[in-house]
Each structure stands twice: as C-alpha cells, then as structure tokens.
Design an enzyme around this catalytic site. Structure first.
Site, short mmCIF file in Angstrom:
data_model
loop_
_atom_site.label_atom_id
_atom_site.label_comp_id
_atom_site.label_asym_id
_atom_site.label_seq_id
_atom_site.Cartn_x
_atom_site.Cartn_y
_atom_site.Cartn_z
N GLU A 111 2.41 -0.78 4.42
CA GLU A 111 2.24 0.57 3.87
C GLU A 111 3.60 1.18 3.60
OE1 GLU A 111 -0.48 2.38 3.17
OE2 GLU A 111 -2.11 1.39 4.25
N HIS A 170 -2.41 -2.83 -3.50
CA HIS A 170 -3.79 -2.60 -3.05
C HIS A 170 -4.71 -2.39 -4.25
CE1 HIS A 170 -6.43 -0.29 0.12
NE2 HIS A 170 -6.92 -1.47 -0.18
N ASP A 211 -3.35 2.67 -4.99
CA ASP A 211 -2.01 2.54 -4.43
C ASP A 211 -1.43 1.13 -4.61
OD1 ASP A 211 -4.14 2.01 -2.41
OD2 ASP A 211 -2.48 1.56 -1.07
N HIS A 237 0.85 -1.19 0.00
CA HIS A 237 0.00 0.00 0.00
C HIS A 237 0.89 1.24 0.00
CE1 HIS A 237 -3.61 -2.17 1.68
NE2 HIS A 237 -2.68 -2.94 2.22
#
Length: 179
Positions: free
Chosen positions: A106, A145, A155, A24
């Site tokens: 992330e 993602h 993303d 992400h």
C-alpha cells in the site's frame, strides 16, 4: 521498517508460490495523510466513531504486507510468506484470488494526488528486493489493484506514475541480494 502485526492474514495455499506484486493506495479518512488510522484499520483497531467514513468500513478485515507512508517510512503488517488480505476478488493473467500468490504494498495516498519521490524510491527499492527473493516476480508481474479488480477498485489511480516507478526500478540491482 516498523512491524505492526495484523490479524488479517492466512496461510498461502500449498504450492501457490509468490509471483505477483500488487500496488495499492489508501488514505484514512480519504484524502488525509499522516495519522494512525491506516495502521489501526489493518489491525482491526480503528475507532469508527472518529470520522463518518469509518462507519462505512467498520467490520472490514483487510491488510497488506506493507504500507509506504508519504515520507518513505515502511510499516509491515503481514509476513511476506503469508497471505495478506489485500486484493479481494481479483484475477491476474487468468489466475483468480491474487492474495494467494501475491505481495500487496500500500502507498499512503489516493488516486488523484501525486505520490511523493520518497514513496517512488522506497517502492522501487522494495520491489527490487522482492524480485531478487522471488524470481517469478518480474516487471510484467507488478500491477495495480485496479488492474486485478477492474470495475471494483481504482487504486493506485491516475496519479501513480508507472513510468517513473519503472525507471527507478531499472536502476536497482536485482541480483546478489540474499533472500
């Protein structure tokens, strides 16, 4: 690695297993890097009065297993054994609810700003460790993602160099790691 526990997680369903890594990106406010806002957001402590965008995301309860900052620093929010709330409505290889069987990482960034070399190296190292610990995660089961929630998410975006990441991952040992 820094540990900052998020309340936004749950138990994985019985027998779910871990077989997917989802990449992400996030920046808060959008396009800005380096502040505490991402961690505060994942821990339900974001000051929603600090920026107009924060009012749009007020009340959302999301998390990730870990965040890789621009300098390669890693912040972990949820145990890898638990289900982080990172993917939302999603589907991979015909299987829905990817949170149940995935690990979400992330990257501090956004779709159209290049990611840093430190982030690529850290992500490759982390992915190699995860692949060693959970053999059902392999290169074909590392995705963005945007790939598991098309039309809803974009993303890590076109700025993420998948080939660069895969080349770095190929240089990491995937066996002999104690999980």
């Amino acid at each position: 690695m820094t540990w900052r526990p998020s309340p936004n997680y749950g138990a994985r369903p019985d027998g779910a297993g871990i077989s997917l890594l989802v990449v992400h990106s996030i920046s808060l406010p959008p396009g800005r890097f380096g502040g505490p806002e991402i961690a505060d957001f994942f821990c339900n402590q974001l000051d929603t009065s600090a920026h107009p965008y924060f009012q749009e995301i007020a009340g959302l309860q999301v998390s990730a297993h870990a965040l890789i900052r621009r300098d390669g620093t890693v912040v972990q929010f949820v145990s890898l054994l638990d289900r982080a709330w990172h993917a939302g409505r999603s589907c991979f290889d015909g299987r829905e609810e990817c949170n149940d069987f995935s690990i979400g990482i992330e990257l501090e960034g956004c779709d159209d700003i290049p990611y840093t070399e430190s982030q690529y190296h850290c992500l490759a190292e982390l992915a190699a460790l995860l692949m060693a610990a959970w053999p059902d995660i392999h290169v074909d089961r590392i995705t963005g993602h945007s790939d598991i929630a098309p039309g809803r998410k974009t993303d890590p975006g076109p700025a993420f160099d998948w080939q660069r990441f895969r080349d770095l991952l190929a240089t990491r040992p995937l066996d002999g790691v104690d999980a």
